[in-house]
Design a protein around this motif. Structure first.
Motif, PDB file in Angstrom:
ATOM      1  N   PHE A  70      35.645  35.906  47.921  1.00  0.00           N
ATOM      2  CA  PHE A  70      35.462  37.359  47.947  1.00  0.00           C
ATOM      3  C   PHE A  70      36.565  38.105  48.695  1.00  0.00           C
ATOM      4  O   PHE A  70      36.891  39.233  48.341  1.00  0.00           O
ATOM      5  N   GLU A 129      39.618  38.251  46.250  1.00  0.00           N
ATOM      6  CA  GLU A 129      39.109  39.590  45.944  1.00  0.00           C
ATOM      7  C   GLU A 129      38.201  39.589  44.709  1.00  0.00           C
ATOM      8  O   GLU A 129      38.293  40.456  43.842  1.00  0.00           O
ATOM      9  N   HIS A 162      34.707  40.258  43.107  1.00  0.00           N
ATOM     10  CA  HIS A 162      33.643  41.183  43.468  1.00  0.00           C
ATOM     11  C   HIS A 162      32.272  40.528  43.334  1.00  0.00           C
ATOM     12  O   HIS A 162      32.027  39.701  42.439  1.00  0.00           O
ATOM     13  N   THR A 199      30.354  41.285  40.049  1.00  0.00           N
ATOM     14  CA  THR A 199      30.959  40.512  38.957  1.00  0.00           C
ATOM     15  C   THR A 199      30.508  39.069  39.001  1.00  0.00           C
ATOM     16  O   THR A 199      30.182  38.468  37.956  1.00  0.00           O
TER      17      THR A 199
END
Length: 247
Positions: free
Chosen positions: A87, A91, A93, A96
């Motif tokens: 995360f 990165e 999400h 998602t």
């Protein structure tokens, strides 16, 4: 049986410990021996009167933090590291990830259901998943009590009765604000989680050396505080707070 002064979080961890006492019976016996031989007259960091395992609440969580079972502790720390990398570093999400996981689960269950119906002429049994009510209510109640206790401590600090506590609180919040501006909340949470899995076990192994060094440091800090109090704090005019009674 839990002590009367035991916090709600310790009660929850104690309940988990009772449910699986066989897995941590050896560590409990060791802790009882340490408790009986614990020297209360000797300086201990933060003024603690219990072994590190008891300070952490005892039971399974303390076993994990102190690496009583290296496989479980390594798995928990590895899982937290994977979440942080996923995360924060990559990165990815959260929403998602949840959607992709649900798509995968629904697709697998759908294909499995149709394949079983086609082969066995009967629909497969998909187990029901539900969250039990009692643990959720206990955790929510414990969090509420701890938050209210934190508000009470902040109110006590703001009342102006203890200047030393006020200065420590301001310094701690200022340091935390600097650290928070340098990294995200997830990174800060992971750092705290990582320290919780490393510092207690290292301290438990070398607690005599650490306590001796901490005792010398506390003596020096008290000396410097006395000098600071005489030169600065004692010259600040202060008076008791007066409250006007309303008619």
């Amino acid at each position: 049986m839990a002590d009367r002064g035991e916090s709600p979080m310790e009660k929850i961890t104690e309940k988990f410990h009772e449910e699986d006492s066989s897995s941590s019976s050896s560590s409990d016996s060791d802790d009882e021996k340490k408790t009986s031989s614990f020297q209360s007259d000797k300086f201990r960091l933060f003024g603690r009167q219990k072994p590190v395992h008891k300070v952490l609440g005892g039971g399974k969580p303390a076993d994990v933090f102190l690496w009583r079972d290296k496989k479980i502790s390594a798995g928990v720390l590895g899982g937290a590291s994977a979440i942080w990398v996923l995360f924060d570093v990559l990165e990815y999400h959260f929403i998602t990830l949840v959607c992709h996981a649900l798509i995968l689960v629904l697709a697998v269950l759908f294909l499995w259901s149709n394949a079983s119906t086609f082969i066995n002429k009967s629909s497969p049994h998909i187990p029901e998943v539900h969250i039990p009510e009692e643990p959720v209510l206990e955790i929510a109640s414990a969090l509420r009590i701890e938050i209210n206790r934190a508000f009470s401590i902040l109110r006590e600090i703001a009342s102006g009765k203890d200047l030393k506590m006020f200065l420590f609180a301001i310094a701690g919040l200022w340091i935390l604000s600097i650290v928070g501006s340098c990294c995200s909340f997830l990174t800060l949470f992971y750092i705290a989680f990582f320290l919780l899995h490393t510092v207690p076990v290292i301290y438990e192994k070398y607690e005599d050396h650490v306590d001796g060094f901490a005792e010398k440091a506390m003596i020096e800090i008290k000396k410097q505080y006395v000098v600071f109090d005489e030169k600065v704090l004692s010259k600040i005019p202060r008076g008791p707070l007066k409250y006007k009674k309303k008619d």
